[in-house]
Write a protein that holds these residues in place. Structure first.
Motif, PDB file in Angstrom:
ATOM      1  N   ARG A 559       0.710  -1.441  -0.007  1.00 25.58           N
ATOM      2  CA  ARG A 559      -0.133  -0.068  -0.385  1.00 25.58           C
ATOM      3  C   ARG A 559       1.003   1.151   0.105  1.00 25.58           C
ATOM      4  O   ARG A 559       2.004   1.148   0.863  1.00 25.58           O
ATOM      5  CB  ARG A 559      -0.774   0.332   1.279  1.00 25.58           C
ATOM      6  CG  ARG A 559      -2.036   1.096   1.475  1.00 25.58           C
ATOM      7  CD  ARG A 559      -2.665   1.296   2.603  1.00 25.58           C
ATOM      8  NE  ARG A 559      -3.843   1.953   2.320  1.00 25.58           N
ATOM      9  CZ  ARG A 559      -3.740   2.915   3.201  1.00 25.58           C
ATOM     10  NH1 ARG A 559      -2.848   3.099   4.271  1.00 25.58           N
ATOM     11  NH2 ARG A 559      -4.632   3.694   3.537  1.00 25.58           N
ATOM     12  N   LYS A 636       4.928   8.831   7.853  1.00 27.18           N
ATOM     13  CA  LYS A 636       4.425   7.468   7.684  1.00 27.18           C
ATOM     14  C   LYS A 636       2.774   7.960   7.110  1.00 27.18           C
ATOM     15  O   LYS A 636       2.475   7.185   6.425  1.00 27.18           O
ATOM     16  CB  LYS A 636       4.032   7.173   8.859  1.00 27.18           C
ATOM     17  CG  LYS A 636       3.375   5.576   8.661  1.00 27.18           C
ATOM     18  CD  LYS A 636       3.461   4.949  10.118  1.00 27.18           C
ATOM     19  CE  LYS A 636       3.135   3.372  10.628  1.00 27.18           C
ATOM     20  NZ  LYS A 636       2.694   2.635  11.475  1.00 27.18           N
ATOM     21  N   GLU A 642       3.848   0.735   5.509  1.00 27.82           N
ATOM     22  CA  GLU A 642       4.300   0.326   6.395  1.00 27.82           C
ATOM     23  C   GLU A 642       5.542   0.750   7.027  1.00 27.82           C
ATOM     24  O   GLU A 642       6.802   0.720   6.494  1.00 27.82           O
ATOM     25  CB  GLU A 642       3.592  -0.772   6.156  1.00 27.82           C
ATOM     26  CG  GLU A 642       5.184  -2.267   5.688  1.00 27.82           C
ATOM     27  CD  GLU A 642       4.340  -3.402   5.297  1.00 27.82           C
ATOM     28  OE1 GLU A 642       5.737  -4.167   5.038  1.00 27.82           O
ATOM     29  OE2 GLU A 642       3.633  -4.223   5.205  1.00 27.82           O
ATOM     30  N   ASP A 643       6.043   0.279   8.174  1.00 24.69           N
ATOM     31  CA  ASP A 643       7.069   0.640   9.096  1.00 24.69           C
ATOM     32  C   ASP A 643       8.050  -0.164   8.577  1.00 24.69           C
ATOM     33  O   ASP A 643       8.805   0.081   8.616  1.00 24.69           O
ATOM     34  CB  ASP A 643       6.080   0.011  11.058  1.00 24.69           C
ATOM     35  CG  ASP A 643       5.858   0.739  11.778  1.00 24.69           C
ATOM     36  OD1 ASP A 643       5.615   2.143  11.077  1.00 24.69           O
ATOM     37  OD2 ASP A 643       4.667   0.110  11.915  1.00 24.69           O
ATOM     38  N   LYS A 644       7.736  -1.506   8.271  1.00 24.08           N
ATOM     39  CA  LYS A 644       9.398  -2.104   7.569  1.00 24.08           C
ATOM     40  C   LYS A 644      10.041  -1.468   6.813  1.00 24.08           C
ATOM     41  O   LYS A 644      11.025  -1.470   6.304  1.00 24.08           O
ATOM     42  CB  LYS A 644       9.050  -3.372   7.639  1.00 24.08           C
ATOM     43  CG  LYS A 644      10.478  -4.490   7.811  1.00 24.08           C
ATOM     44  CD  LYS A 644       9.664  -5.765   7.792  1.00 24.08           C
ATOM     45  CE  LYS A 644      11.055  -6.749   7.656  1.00 24.08           C
ATOM     46  NZ  LYS A 644      10.887  -7.962   8.012  1.00 24.08           N
TER      47      LYS A 644
END
Length: 781
Positions: A559, A636, A642-644
């Motif tokens: 995403r 973000k 996503e965080d990673k």
């Protein structure tokens, strides 16, 4: 020595030193006179010999004449045997023999001659010369330097040959008229040789001491001491002439040679390096060949003497030579010593012993390269260097022997598959490395050669499905990110794989190239259409690769919140695409998107080659003033990553070699509380800066997913293989089905027996096959 004479008439030559010259010519009254006889018209000439009174032959030979002539002959023999001049002429003696032979006294003359020759050999040679010598030798030791029996025998033999030659000439008429026609009698020459053999050479003490003396001479020669080649060659020829060479000399010489080189091997094998030892063997092999030629040893003895060197110093020391030196020679690439070892081993037909050690060495060293995970990054480079080294040894040192070439291939296949999957993965990654853009180390020809060598390693691996998965994934990145060093090189590699594995192996890879070509044509049409934003000033220059999902690796749907102008450009392309390709769906894979961003920085304008994720993050800073920061959470929210993935992207921008962003606090790790701002101090000589190398790097997750995909694909391949087998045989036992499945899929990868059994059960559940009894399966149409 031995003279050749016509079968009739007077001998052509005599030994002048032993003949009284005053009586060697015919007087005028003894010379032949010519007479003419005329009868009618024909004239006949006759040559008439007028005998002098000395050769008058009464019609009935008197006993006095016989006795007188025999005494004259015995007197002459006595002088000959004592090397003194003969008082009578040889002509007179020859005629006397002829007269007695014509008077039927040949047998008496022959018996007398044999007796005289025998007495001379026994009394003069053996009695006067040799018996005293044998006692002296016995007293001092048969193997001592006092044993000069060979030298004395050489002197006696030469004397006897000279004496026998004169005797043969003197009794020539007897030899040709009587002995030649007596099948049970030897010629004078042969009888003389036979007497020398029986009474001298075959005398037990003389024979024993003579052989010991000869062995001392040969041992001295091997030790570098004085060696009278001429004398020894005379004795060797004598032994052959009298017919005892094979009987008493050959075996003694061979035994002595064996003992010498056995002792030498024991002294040297561990005292000097193996390379020097092999040179020593070669030296002594040449020495024995040269010695045999110089003294006249026959071909059999020569060959066995050389074989003694090789057997005692090589064959009997094979294990020691290999254990002490073979591996060291291979490690040090000592081609000269390896070649010499191979030559010596092949001469004794022991190449297989070398082949076994060769194979063991390759497996041992190969496993060191393959089994150590810390060396995975350099595994293929090390394997290529190892293979080149071994190939050179086979060609240069082992004369391209097929046994060594076959052992090389078998050993490589053994150790490279000791560690499943990893070698196949590393080979695919190595090809990616040399085919990737930016590789300036290899020219085109070098690149082709390197690909062919890598393909040889590829042949050895069983896990070809693992190679295919990683090669396909890396090829996709090179094509989609425009990172291929050369389209020609890519297609050449594809052709090599197609030739090696068949069309089925490269079908999807060829489909990937086809998609890229179609995309280029499609984008050309798009840019000429009204849908393209690049036609407007300041619009995005968009390029889209439209890929068939069946050909390409699967990529996760990540995403991502795109900036409005980017999202608009993608929507425009989608509209255009669907108008041209009805019945299809488009799904975007942003993880492989990349951009070229123009940046106006205080230190100058730059073009930044970045991934789509990096670009979206960097564009967020266009909405704030210079020097302001954005927090991790704000980035973000603005990208929806996503965080990673976000941490990975920010790390490449703020912690890499080229730092487009500055991070607070400083450090190599990205944390949720970090803040970022544009690095206004960025300075670099290059105008275009590459920051998207992160896309080419494989993440641990990608590696894990690829291996898992291979395992899933293997299950389908196992099921397909089982169905093919069942379709062809209809009924098959459990053991045979397992065996055929393993055989037909071994080139794709090493299968687990449990996986095969599990897939058999799945096919039974799907009603493709049916179990009969406990160990039999039947195909269901």
């Amino acid at each position: 020595m031995l003279q050749n004479f016509p079968s009739r008439g007077i001998p052509l030559t005599f030994d002048a030193s032993l003949v009284n010259k005053s009586s060697s010519r015919l007087s005028s009254s003894q010379r032949p006179k010519r007479q003419k006889q005329i009868a009618g018209t024909n004239t006949t000439r006759k040559l008439v010999l007028s005998s002098s009174s000395s050769f008058a032959q009464p019609s009935a030979l008197s006993e006095q004449y016989f006795t007188t002539t025999l005494n004259a002959l015995n007197s002459a023999l006595d002088k000959i045997f004592h090397d003194k001049p003969i008082s009578s002429s040889l002509e007179f003696l020859y005629r006397g023999v002829e007269s007695l032979c014509r008077a039927d006294k040949a047998r008496s003359i022959w018996d007398n001659l044999k007796l005289q020759m025998r007495d001379h050999i026994v009394e003069d040679f053996l009695g006067d010369e040799l018996i005293k010598l044998t006692r002296t030798i016995e007293e001092n030791g048969i193997d001592s330097s006092y044993n000069n029996m060979a030298e004395i025998i050489e002197i006696l033999w030469n004397r006897w040959m000279s004496q026998l030659n004169i005797v043969k000439n003197m009794f020539f008429y007897l030899d040709r008229s009587y002995l030649l026609n007596s099948p049970n009698e030897l010629s004078i020459w042969d009888a003389g040789i036979d007497l020398f053999r029986k009474h001298i050479i075959q005398h037990p003490i003389v024979s024993n001491q003579l052989m010991a003396s000869l062995m001392i001479y040969f041992e001295n020669n091997r030790s570098g001491k004085y060696f009278d080649t001429e004398k020894i060659s005379v004795v060797i020829k004598m032994l052959s002439t009298v017919g005892v060479y094979s009987g008493i000399f050959h075996s003694k010489f061979i035994d002595s040679t064996k003992a010498h080189y056995s002792k030498l091997a024991n002294e040297k094998i561990e005292a000097i390096p193996v390379s020097e030892y092999l040179q020593l063997v070669s030296k002594w092999t040449e020495f024995e060949a040269e010695q045999a030629s110089s003294v006249g040893l026959d071909r059999v003895t020569r060959a066995e003497a050389i074989a003694c060197v090789k057997n005692e110093m090589v064959r009997n020391e094979i294990d020691t030579l290999i254990d002490l030196g073979f591996d060291h020679m291979l490690e040090s690439d000592d081609l000269k010593s390896l070649s010499l070892m191979y030559d010596l081993f092949s001469q004794i037909s022991e190449e297989k012993a070398l082949v076994a050690s060769w194979s063991e060495y390759i497996r041992k060293e190969g496993q060191k390269l393959v089994m150590d995970p810390s060396k995975d990054a350099v595994m293929v480079t090390a394997l290529l260097e190892f293979k080149d080294k071994l190939d050179n040894i086979v060609i240069t040192a082992f004369q391209n022997n097929d046994l060594f070439g076959h052992a090389l291939r078998e050993s490589f296949e053994y150790f490279i598959n000791k560690r499943q999957n990893t070698p196949a993965e590393m080979i695919a990654k190595y090809l990616d490395q040399i085919l990737r853009a930016g590789n300036k180390q290899l020219e085109d020809t070098e690149l082709d050669d390197r690909m062919k060598k890598v393909l040889i390693l590829f042949r050895f691996i069983n896990g070809k499905d693992v190679f295919e998965a990683f090669y396909k994934k890396d090829l996709a990145k090179r094509l989609l990110l425009n990172k291929s060093a050369s389209d020609d090189a890519e297609r050449n590699m594809l052709l090599l794989l197609k030739t090696e594995c068949g069309m089925g192996f490269t079908q999807k890879l060829e489909g990937m190239f086809k998609d890229i070509e179609i995309s280029k044509d499609f984008m050309a049409s798009f840019k000429d259409s009204k849908h393209s934003s690049s036609r407007r000033e300041g619009g995005i220059d968009l390029f889209v690769n439209a890929l068939s999902q069946a050909f390409w690796p699967s990529y996760p749907d990540v995403r991502l919140m795109l900036p409005p102008d980017m999202a608009e450009a993608l929507e425009s392309f989608k509209t255009f695409y669907l108008t041209k390709q009805t019945g299809r769906n488009l799904s975007w894979r942003h993880s492989l998107g990349h951009c070229v961003v123009k940046a106006n920085l205080p230190k100058g304008k730059k073009e930044l080659s970045m991934s789509l994720f990096q670009t979206v993050v960097l564009l967020l800073f266009n909405d704030i003033t210079d020097g302001k920061t954005l927090s991790y959470e704000e980035i973000k929210t603005g990208t929806a990553l996503e965080d990673k993935e976000l941490a990975r992207t920010l790390q490449s921008l703020a912690c890499g070699k080229i730092r487009v962003l500055s991070k607070e606090p400083k450090g190599k790790e990205i944390n949720p509380g970090d803040k970022f701002k544009v690095n206004l101090k960025l300075e670099d000589k290059a105008y275009r800066l590459r920051i998207n190398q992160i896309q080419l790097k494989e993440t641990p997750e990608e590696n894990k997913d690829t291996h898992e995909q291979v395992q899933r694909d293997r299950q389908y391949e196992i099921q397909a293989c089982i169905i093919r087998i069942m379709k062809s045989v209809k009924t098959i036992s459990h053991v045979e089905l397992i065996r055929q499945t393993i055989d037909q899929t071994k080139n794709r990868g090493t299968l687990d027996l449990a996986d095969i059994k599990k897939n058999i059960e799945k096919l039974i559940d799907k009603e493709y096959i049916e179990r009969q009894d406990k160990n039999t399966y039947v195909y269901l149409a």
